[in-house]
Design an enzyme around this catalytic site. Structure first.
Site: not given
Ligand code: GCW
Length: 714
Positions: A422, A315, A394
């Site tokens: 989240e 990312e 995720d």
């Molecule tokens: O689930 C996602 C989140 C991001 C996060 C990423 C990760 C810190 O939306 O905000 O970044 O995972 O785990 O690195």
């Protein structure tokens, strides 16, 4: 997952009507902050006894302070030197010298089976004396909090010797806290409990009372490590490694008395952005020398520093791919620098293409961690912990266990959970996650009866590697209840307890939490409180699952509202690789070897076959692994479309029931807790109705299949 644009602010709760009951500062620290699972009343059984604490060291001092404070409050007596005086409780290090006669035999018996380990302890009781024995100070601290959990039972009848030790050596929380306020993510990325307890608007908060109170709560549930900044390491945060190291040292000093070691998220580009080198290539001698020197300076300042956490090539974070190197090269670079000091690097396996083309059906995000990491098994140094999210995508409410966890027998693996909610209601919704984590930890990747995910994390899996333990994204902030939603405290507590003992029953853990957080002496009707809390919380994760994305397909969350609330097609045509592929005929992702992405082949048997098979695949994961027609009949006997309708109606009904039940606790428990939860249950119900109606309507419009029970679908 990051957001597409910086136009929306971070999702935070609205202004809160109710704060916690104040005027009582449980530990003589922490101000008007809710006591969570350590209210003073929880110490009444211990604090009314004659207690002897024997041993030396910072953590033994902590034990003595706790005992002394409890005794001052509840009428007991705390001593540090053995005399002739009678005692009810002895907390002693094994090498601390002679104990009172009554305790000596028990101490001998408790230690008879060999060493208790660096964090273990033994507890026994006979002839009116309770003895807690440890080899090392941390064990005594955990023994103390075990006594608190036992309450009055620790001082009743006889207890045969029982030895306790954590299953996992590393029980870590990762804070996604930013030092600067990030324009999109705010002070805490995915934080739903106010600001950070460590940082505010570019500076260290220096509210060390709060940090100490936090360390105390962590010790009492078994957590022994935290990383203090976000894995997305921005410019200011990068400097915590160098010129802002003093801020980290201060946190380490505050947490040390509770046996909590501090770790730091670092950027892989540090040699460039901090050191001025032209490269961060892991094989470059100057880069290796830079990391060695930087790490030496860290340990000079923080001798018990835990190590680094790294999100690389993920990312947008920099990583070894830039230099044509792989993740073993990258991780080993940092591990080499940490090794002389006993530090570890947590290297995250969350590596995937976040710029996917939704038209490209050949790329499957679920495959990514395995594809990147499994081939590297055996190449990581001993002090590298590869940290994999529990599921392949995720932190969705329902995912299969990540196949990476069964594919790297020669690598230390940590399982990563998300305590911050989240994707599970953002601490507006009640969602007790221990059942989800427990399912993942007790999952047997090589088939029933074989080693479990918890065994792999503990280092007792089929391979030779040591365990990497558990890591989880923290859910606390500067909110007076710590976690925004007071009932979300239970997730933090349960995470620590499961890291200590992954075999614990989530309902029993909740009982512990209820006993501690709502001591009977503070509650109008303890039986009603317990019954209500169980009714509201036990099944709340499955309730959340019912009214959100069906059958393991995941996502369908709102991008605009930072993953809060429904948006069935919100990510369908995006670059994030999270699609459900619903059309007029069916829904789900074909991840089979026969006709799909081949992801099922990443599992060992029997799961590679079970997940491949349309008839054997568990219902709750069906759409994760298969694309099926709406009329497909599930193992439950229901069709997919009818299951979607039924679970969404049921989920909302359950939330309405939770709200109803909660009303009966008015005047029974702390009014501030009651009010905060009541307010959030209103929001949960509103949001669940929105989920139900959007999901049901969407699938009704796509499929044209009516609800057999004729309920309203818009
Ligand atoms: O689930 C996602 C989140 C991001 C996060 C990423 C990760 C810190 O939306 O905000 O970044 O995972 O785990 O690195």
């Amino acid at each position: 997952m990051s957001l597409p644009s910086a136009t929306t602010g971070p999702a935070t709760a609205g202004p809160d009507a109710a704060g916690p009951a104040t005027g009582d500062d449980p530990a003589g620290r922490g101000g008007d902050v809710h006591a969570a699972w350590l209210p003073p009343e929880a110490f009444a059984p211990l604090g009314s006894r004659r207690v002897l604490v024997r041993g030396d060291g910072v953590l033994v001092d902590t034990v003595f302070d706790e005992v002394e404070r409890a005794c001052a409050r509840h009428g007991g007596r705390a001593d540090r030197t053995a005399g002739d005086r009678a005692v009810d409780l002895v907390l002693a290090l094994r090498d601390a010298g002679p104990l009172p006669a009554a305790a000596t035999a028990l101490a001998r018996a408790a230690g008879a089976d060999g060493p208790l380990g660096g964090e273990g302890f033994a507890l026994a009781r006979a002839e009116g004396v309770t003895v807690v024995l440890a080899d090392a100070p941390a064990g005594l601290l955990y023994g103390l909090f075990h006594l608190v959990r036992l309450g009055a039972a620790a001082f009743e009848g006889d207890h045969p010797v029982r030895r306790h030790a954590p299953a996992m050596a590393l029980r870590m929380l990762d804070h996604w806290d930013n030092v600067d306020v990030h324009p999109v993510m705010g002070q805490v990325e995915r934080g739903y409990a106010g600001g950070s307890i460590f940082w505010r608007a570019g500076a260290a908060r220096r509210d060390l009372d709060r940090v100490r109170a936090y360390g105390r709560l962590l010790a009492a549930c078994g957590v022994n490590a935290i990383s203090v900044n976000n894995v997305n390491v921005h410019a200011t945060e990068a400097r915590l490694l160098t010129d802002r190291l003093g801020d980290v040292a201060e946190l380490a000093d505050a947490l040390r008395p509770y046996g909590v070691r501090v770790h730091l998220s670092v950027t892989f580009a540090a040699p460039v952005v901090l050191g001025g080198l032209p490269t961060a290539d892991p094989v470059d001698p100057a880069v290796r020398a830079w990391w060695a020197a930087a790490t030496r300076r860290v340990y000079a300042r923080i001798p018990d520093f835990g190590g680094y956490v790294v999100k690389a090539d993920s990312e947008g974070q920099p990583g070894p791919f830039t230099y044509g190197r792989d993740h073993a090269d990258g991780a080993n670079l940092l591990a080499e620098a940490l090794a002389p000091f006993g530090g570890v690097v947590h290297w995250r396996a969350f590596v995937y293409n976040h710029r996917q083309d939704w038209r490209d059906r050949s790329t499957d995000r679920a495959r990514a961690a395995y594809d990147h990491f499994a081939p590297l098994d055996g190449r990581f140094r001993d002090n590298v912990v590869v940290q994999a999210k529990f599921g392949p995508i995720d932190f969705q409410p329902r995912e299969p266990v990540s196949p990476v966890l069964a594919a790297m027998p020669a690598t230390r693996l940590a399982v990563e959970f998300q305590v911050t909610q989240e994707y599970t209601g953002q601490q507006q919704h009640v969602c007790y996650l221990a059942p989800c984590w427990s399912e993942a930890l007790t999952f047997a990747p090589w088939g029933p009866g074989g080693p479990t995910v918890a065994d792999v994390a503990a280092g007792s899996g089929p391979g030779p590697a040591a365990g990497g333990g558990l890591a989880a994204v923290a859910n606390v902030g500067d909110d007076p209840f710590w976690t925004g939603h007071p009932l979300a405290q239970a997730n933090l507590y349960a995470y620590g307890r499961l890291a200590w003992d992954p075999g614990l029953d989530p309902v029993a853990v909740l009982d512990e939490w209820i006993d501690l957080t709502f001591p009977a002496s503070t509650v109008g009707d303890p039986a009603l409180a317990r019954e209500t809390l169980h009714a509201v919380m036990d099944d709340s994760w499955r309730t959340y699952e019912r009214y959100t994305a069906p059958l393991g397909v995941g996502f369908m969350v709102s991008p605009a509202r930072h993953h809060y609330g429904p948006d069935v097609d919100g990510y369908e045509y995006s670059r994030w690789g999270t699609y459900h592929f619903a059309d007029r005929d069916g829904v789900g992702v074909d991840r089979t070897r026969a006709t799909g992405t081949g992801f099922t082949g990443q599992y060992p048997p029997p799961w590679s076959q079970v997940y491949e098979s349309l008839s054997d695949c568990p219902d709750e994961l069906l759409l994760f692994f298969h694309h099926v027609p709406y009329g497909h009949v599930l193992r439950s006997g229901s069709t997919v479309i009818q299951h979607i309708y039924d679970t969404h109606f049921a989920g909302v009904q359950q939330v309405a029931g939770m709200r109803q039940r909660w009303r009966r606790l008015a005047g029974v428990i702390d009014p501030a807790v009651h009010a905060r939860v009541a307010e959030r249950l209103e929001e949960q119900l509103r949001c669940a109705i929105e989920w139900r109606d959007q999901v049901n309507t969407y699938f009704f419009r796509k499929s044209g299949v009516p609800d057999v029970r004729g309920r309203t679908i818009h």
